[in-house]
Design a protein around this motif. Structure first.
Motif, PDB file in Angstrom:
ATOM      1  N   PRO A  50      13.160  12.368   0.984  1.00 35.61           N
ATOM      2  CA  PRO A  50      11.537  11.695   0.898  1.00 35.61           C
ATOM      3  C   PRO A  50      11.491  11.255   2.709  1.00 35.61           C
ATOM      4  CG  PRO A  50      13.091   9.291   0.347  1.00 35.61           C
ATOM      5  CD  PRO A  50      14.217  10.948   0.428  1.00 35.61           C
ATOM      6  N   TRP A  51      11.597  12.815   2.897  1.00 37.57           N
ATOM      7  CA  TRP A  51      11.574  13.168   4.444  1.00 37.57           C
ATOM      8  C   TRP A  51      10.011  12.774   5.123  1.00 37.57           C
ATOM      9  CZ3 TRP A  51      14.593  14.263   7.829  1.00 37.57           C
ATOM     10  CH2 TRP A  51      16.285  14.621   7.306  1.00 37.57           C
ATOM     11  N   ALA A  52       9.008  13.321   4.413  1.00 35.18           N
ATOM     12  CA  ALA A  52       7.316  12.423   4.599  1.00 35.18           C
ATOM     13  C   ALA A  52       7.145  11.354   4.596  1.00 35.18           C
ATOM     14  CB  ALA A  52       6.993  13.352   3.435  1.00 35.18           C
ATOM     15  N   GLU A  53       8.274  10.978   3.406  1.00 31.69           N
ATOM     16  CA  GLU A  53       8.289   8.838   2.935  1.00 31.69           C
ATOM     17  C   GLU A  53       8.526   8.687   4.474  1.00 31.69           C
ATOM     18  OE1 GLU A  53       7.313  11.725  -0.746  1.00 31.69           O
ATOM     19  OE2 GLU A  53       9.074  11.611   1.035  1.00 31.69           O
ATOM     20  N   ILE A  54       9.676   8.597   4.348  1.00 23.99           N
ATOM     21  CA  ILE A  54      10.046   8.203   5.344  1.00 23.99           C
ATOM     22  C   ILE A  54       9.217   8.005   7.542  1.00 23.99           C
ATOM     23  CG2 ILE A  54      12.616   8.894   7.122  1.00 23.99           C
ATOM     24  CD1 ILE A  54      12.849   6.688   3.879  1.00 23.99           C
ATOM     25  N   GLU A  55       9.341   8.910   7.641  1.00 22.24           N
ATOM     26  CA  GLU A  55       8.265   9.682   9.001  1.00 22.24           C
ATOM     27  C   GLU A  55       6.769   8.238   8.412  1.00 22.24           C
ATOM     28  OE1 GLU A  55       8.409  11.069  11.354  1.00 22.24           O
ATOM     29  OE2 GLU A  55       9.814  11.404  10.903  1.00 22.24           O
ATOM     30  N   ALA A  56       6.177   7.954   7.283  1.00 21.05           N
ATOM     31  CA  ALA A  56       4.885   7.593   6.767  1.00 21.05           C
ATOM     32  C   ALA A  56       5.173   5.689   7.100  1.00 21.05           C
ATOM     33  CB  ALA A  56       4.431   7.714   5.759  1.00 21.05           C
ATOM     34  N   TYR A  57       7.086   5.606   6.545  1.00 23.99           N
ATOM     35  CA  TYR A  57       7.166   4.071   6.654  1.00 23.99           C
ATOM     36  C   TYR A  57       7.510   3.553   7.832  1.00 23.99           C
ATOM     37  CZ  TYR A  57      10.192   1.112   3.696  1.00 23.99           C
ATOM     38  OH  TYR A  57      10.913   0.010   2.945  1.00 23.99           O
ATOM     39  N   SER A  58       8.838   5.039   8.507  1.00 26.75           N
ATOM     40  CA  SER A  58       8.856   3.683   9.840  1.00 26.75           C
ATOM     41  C   SER A  58       7.197   4.295  11.182  1.00 26.75           C
ATOM     42  CB  SER A  58       9.583   5.160  10.638  1.00 26.75           C
ATOM     43  OG  SER A  58       9.562   6.657  10.895  1.00 26.75           O
TER      44      SER A  58
ATOM     45  N   GLN B 132       0.988  -1.495  -0.077  1.00 26.00           N
ATOM     46  CA  GLN B 132      -0.271   0.007  -0.023  1.00 26.00           C
ATOM     47  C   GLN B 132       0.592   1.292   0.229  1.00 26.00           C
ATOM     48  OE1 GLN B 132      -2.403  -0.406   3.838  1.00 26.00           O
ATOM     49  NE2 GLN B 132      -3.784  -1.923   2.593  1.00 26.00           N
ATOM     50  N   LEU B 133       1.823   1.418   0.879  1.00 26.84           N
ATOM     51  CA  LEU B 133       3.046   1.989   0.987  1.00 26.84           C
ATOM     52  C   LEU B 133       3.162   2.621  -0.639  1.00 26.84           C
ATOM     53  CD1 LEU B 133       4.356   2.353   4.948  1.00 26.84           C
ATOM     54  CD2 LEU B 133       2.526   4.308   3.715  1.00 26.84           C
ATOM     55  N   ALA B 134       3.922   1.386  -0.977  1.00 30.73           N
ATOM     56  CA  ALA B 134       5.052   1.378  -2.312  1.00 30.73           C
ATOM     57  C   ALA B 134       4.073   2.644  -3.342  1.00 30.73           C
ATOM     58  CB  ALA B 134       5.454   0.103  -2.875  1.00 30.73           C
ATOM     59  N   ASP B 135       2.210   1.660  -3.257  1.00 29.56           N
ATOM     60  CA  ASP B 135       1.530   1.946  -4.464  1.00 29.56           C
ATOM     61  C   ASP B 135       1.417   3.931  -4.238  1.00 29.56           C
ATOM     62  OD1 ASP B 135       1.606   0.063  -5.230  1.00 29.56           O
ATOM     63  OD2 ASP B 135      -0.407  -0.768  -4.022  1.00 29.56           O
ATOM     64  N   THR B 136       1.646   4.077  -3.090  1.00 29.31           N
ATOM     65  CA  THR B 136       0.943   5.711  -3.238  1.00 29.31           C
ATOM     66  C   THR B 136       2.450   6.260  -3.139  1.00 29.31           C
ATOM     67  OG1 THR B 136       2.369   5.583  -0.915  1.00 29.31           O
ATOM     68  CG2 THR B 136      -0.691   5.113  -1.258  1.00 29.31           C
ATOM     69  N   TRP B 137       3.792   5.772  -3.365  1.00 28.04           N
ATOM     70  CA  TRP B 137       4.937   6.605  -3.134  1.00 28.04           C
ATOM     71  C   TRP B 137       5.158   6.498  -4.985  1.00 28.04           C
ATOM     72  CZ3 TRP B 137       7.543   3.658   1.383  1.00 28.04           C
ATOM     73  CH2 TRP B 137       7.158   3.915   2.303  1.00 28.04           C
ATOM     74  N   ALA B 138       5.059   5.689  -5.491  1.00 29.52           N
ATOM     75  CA  ALA B 138       4.956   5.099  -7.077  1.00 29.52           C
ATOM     76  C   ALA B 138       5.536   6.796  -7.920  1.00 29.52           C
ATOM     77  CB  ALA B 138       4.846   3.802  -7.572  1.00 29.52           C
ATOM     78  N   GLY B 139       3.996   7.447  -7.923  1.00 23.97           N
ATOM     79  CA  GLY B 139       3.630   8.349  -8.929  1.00 23.97           C
ATOM     80  C   GLY B 139       4.628   9.050  -8.722  1.00 23.97           C
ATOM     81  N   ASP B 140       5.289   9.322  -7.270  1.00 20.81           N
ATOM     82  CA  ASP B 140       6.308  10.577  -6.944  1.00 20.81           C
ATOM     83  C   ASP B 140       7.611   9.869  -7.437  1.00 20.81           C
ATOM     84  OD1 ASP B 140       4.041  12.336  -6.577  1.00 20.81           O
ATOM     85  OD2 ASP B 140       3.566  12.333  -5.248  1.00 20.81           O
ATOM     86  N   ALA B 141       7.814   9.091  -7.384  1.00 21.44           N
ATOM     87  CA  ALA B 141       9.539   9.015  -7.390  1.00 21.44           C
ATOM     88  C   ALA B 141      10.402   9.318  -8.892  1.00 21.44           C
ATOM     89  CB  ALA B 141       8.986   7.534  -7.841  1.00 21.44           C
ATOM     90  N   VAL B 142       9.648   9.900  -9.978  1.00 24.70           N
ATOM     91  CA  VAL B 142       9.711  10.190 -10.331  1.00 24.70           C
ATOM     92  C   VAL B 142      10.340  12.079 -10.455  1.00 24.70           C
ATOM     93  CG1 VAL B 142       9.966  11.262 -13.229  1.00 24.70           C
ATOM     94  CG2 VAL B 142       9.756   9.161 -12.558  1.00 24.70           C
ATOM     95  N   LEU B 143       9.550  12.451  -9.642  1.00 26.90           N
ATOM     96  CA  LEU B 143      10.064  14.142  -9.617  1.00 26.90           C
ATOM     97  C   LEU B 143      11.082  14.035  -8.774  1.00 26.90           C
ATOM     98  CD1 LEU B 143       8.678  16.583 -10.266  1.00 26.90           C
ATOM     99  CD2 LEU B 143       7.533  16.265  -8.388  1.00 26.90           C
ATOM    100  N   ARG B 144      10.769  13.079  -7.320  1.00 22.39           N
ATOM    101  CA  ARG B 144      11.912  12.972  -6.080  1.00 22.39           C
ATOM    102  C   ARG B 144      13.380  13.109  -6.619  1.00 22.39           C
ATOM    103  NH1 ARG B 144       7.992  10.205  -3.670  1.00 22.39           N
ATOM    104  NH2 ARG B 144       8.402   8.043  -4.309  1.00 22.39           N
TER     105      ARG B 144
END
Length: 418
Positions: free
Chosen positions: A58-66, A39-51
């Motif tokens: 990916p500060w916000a993504e790492i917070e959500a990850y942990s 579920q998390l990977a699906d939400t992150w995939a769309g912005d991977a190119v921009l990052r």
């Protein structure tokens, strides 16, 4: 190269890792953990190119990850954790790496540090650090050093007037920029008359004298934050010092556990590249049909290339699963032979994931043609990420260890790269 890299230091942090917002949950099962990862990977995939393109850490993504609880899944059941299998950890990493190679890589050293702690930490150290991880805190790393042709660590842990003091400079510090604790490999000088011993020092990221420098500018894995850590007269509590060298003097799974995660990163990036290839080729086929040209499904060379990628990725995943079971067995009964079998199995998976990941990324560009090189697609990031990560440690030495084990039964050396 960034001319003036931002510095993240204890005294004046530019972007400190914030404290966890809430205590992460403990997953009821390993399957539930993998579902959360997907579920998390699906939400992150769309912005991977921009990052990747803008190098947005990916500060916000790492917070959500942990915050999800995924970073605590290897905590043993005796300490209230899930005690996830090596195969589950590998699947987690591959799932995230398929969506974003950098996000797949960042927690590798966190899980590695937890394994070092499980193998060599005292009961008190395990109790303390497992609790911190279950509260949502993250480990980074400050292991590697550059500027020398040998592999000896120059960082020193020595006695000062008021206790232990740590000094050194590290590079390739993946995860340190996002961490609450930075495990540092250093040489502890116990007695001037004796050789120093290698230890892992779990240093608070906000300790005075710790400076994290965002000077990573690799062509791939661009948002892993794998820059430098500077340690200047850092006061160290004895409770933070975990044996490291002694954990390799006897059989342990530290090496194969670390390497199975690296194999999963290569596999995941390759699987992500294949997933990007298939719809792109299908869309090209539709365009060719509309133009009166034969579609790609009629091209035997295209089908052969896709079949080759699919087969090699499938085989790499199968080897990774087998390797996971042998790592789990070696964790339960760490003998010279169980650890050797796990190390060789992981080396086999790593070498195949290496070649399969590179093949998938290459074929994405080859089958996509010139259109696949357009920046809007970001397809080049798969190749840059897997090419960069596959250089982490040389697979040619893994072939050597595999062959020596098969031919002569020679047990592979015990270290973190095998």
């Amino acid at each position: 190269m960034t001319t003036s890299p931002p510095v993240i230091a204890a005294a004046n942090p530019v972007a400190p890792a914030p404290a966890p917002r809430q205590r992460p949950p403990v997953f009821a099962s390993e399957q539930a953990a993998l579902q959360s990862a997907q579920q998390l990977a699906d939400t992150w995939a769309g912005d991977a190119v921009l990052r990747d393109r803008e190098r947005r850490l990916p500060w916000a993504e790492i917070e959500a990850y942990s915050d999800s609880g995924l970073w605590a899944i290897t905590v043993p059941r005796a300490y209230g954790g899930l005690q996830a299998s090596a195969w589950t950890v590998a699947q987690l990493i591959a799932t995230v790496a398929a969506a974003d190679g950098s996000l797949g890589h960042i927690p590798q050293n966190h899980f590695y540090a937890l394994e070092v702690l499980r193998v060599g930490g005292s009961a008190a150290q395990q109790r303390f650090f497992y609790e911190r991880v279950q509260a949502g805190e993250r480990f980074g790393n400050a292991l590697s050093e550059i500027g020398h042709r040998d592999y000896r660590r120059r960082s020193r842990l020595e006695r000062g007037d008021a206790g232990w003091v740590l000094n050194g400079r590290k590079f390739y510090c993946t995860g340190a920029i996002f961490a609450h604790w930075i495990p540092v490999q250093a040489m502890q000088v116990i007695d001037a008359a004796q050789d120093p011993v290698s230890v892992m020092v779990f240093v608070p990221r906000t300790a005075p004298g710790v400076t994290v420098i965002d000077d990573w500018d690799g062509m791939g894995q661009r948002v892993t934050g794998s820059g430098s850590v500077l340690l200047e007269n850092v006061a160290i509590d004895e409770a933070w010092i975990v044996p490291f060298q002694s954990s390799f003097d006897s059989p342990s799974t530290i090496g194969p556990f670390a390497q199975i995660i690296h194999a999963a990163i290569d596999l995941g990036i390759g699987e992500g590249a294949l997933r990007a290839t298939l719809p792109f080729v299908r869309n090209q086929s539709r365009a060719w049909v509309d133009a009166g040209v034969a579609q790609a499904s009629d091209d035997p060379l295209t089908l052969q290339a896709l079949g080759n990628v699919e087969l090699r990725l499938f085989a790499a995943r199968a080897l990774l699963r087998r390797a996971g079971s042998l790592v789990d067995a070696a964790q339960q009964e760490p003998t010279a032979h169980t650890v050797a079998a796990a190390s060789v199995a992981v080396a086999q998976a790593r070498t195949l994931a290496h070649t399969a990941g590179l093949l998938a990324a290459n074929k994405l560009l080859e089958l996509g043609g010139t259109s696949a090189t357009f920046a809007e697609h970001g397809f080049d990031s798969y190749w840059r990420n897997v090419r960069t990560h596959t250089l982490h440690d040389p697979v040619r030495w893994k072939y050597h260890a595999i062959g020596n084990y098969a031919l002569s039964g020679v047990l592979p050396p015990r270290h973190g790269a095998l």
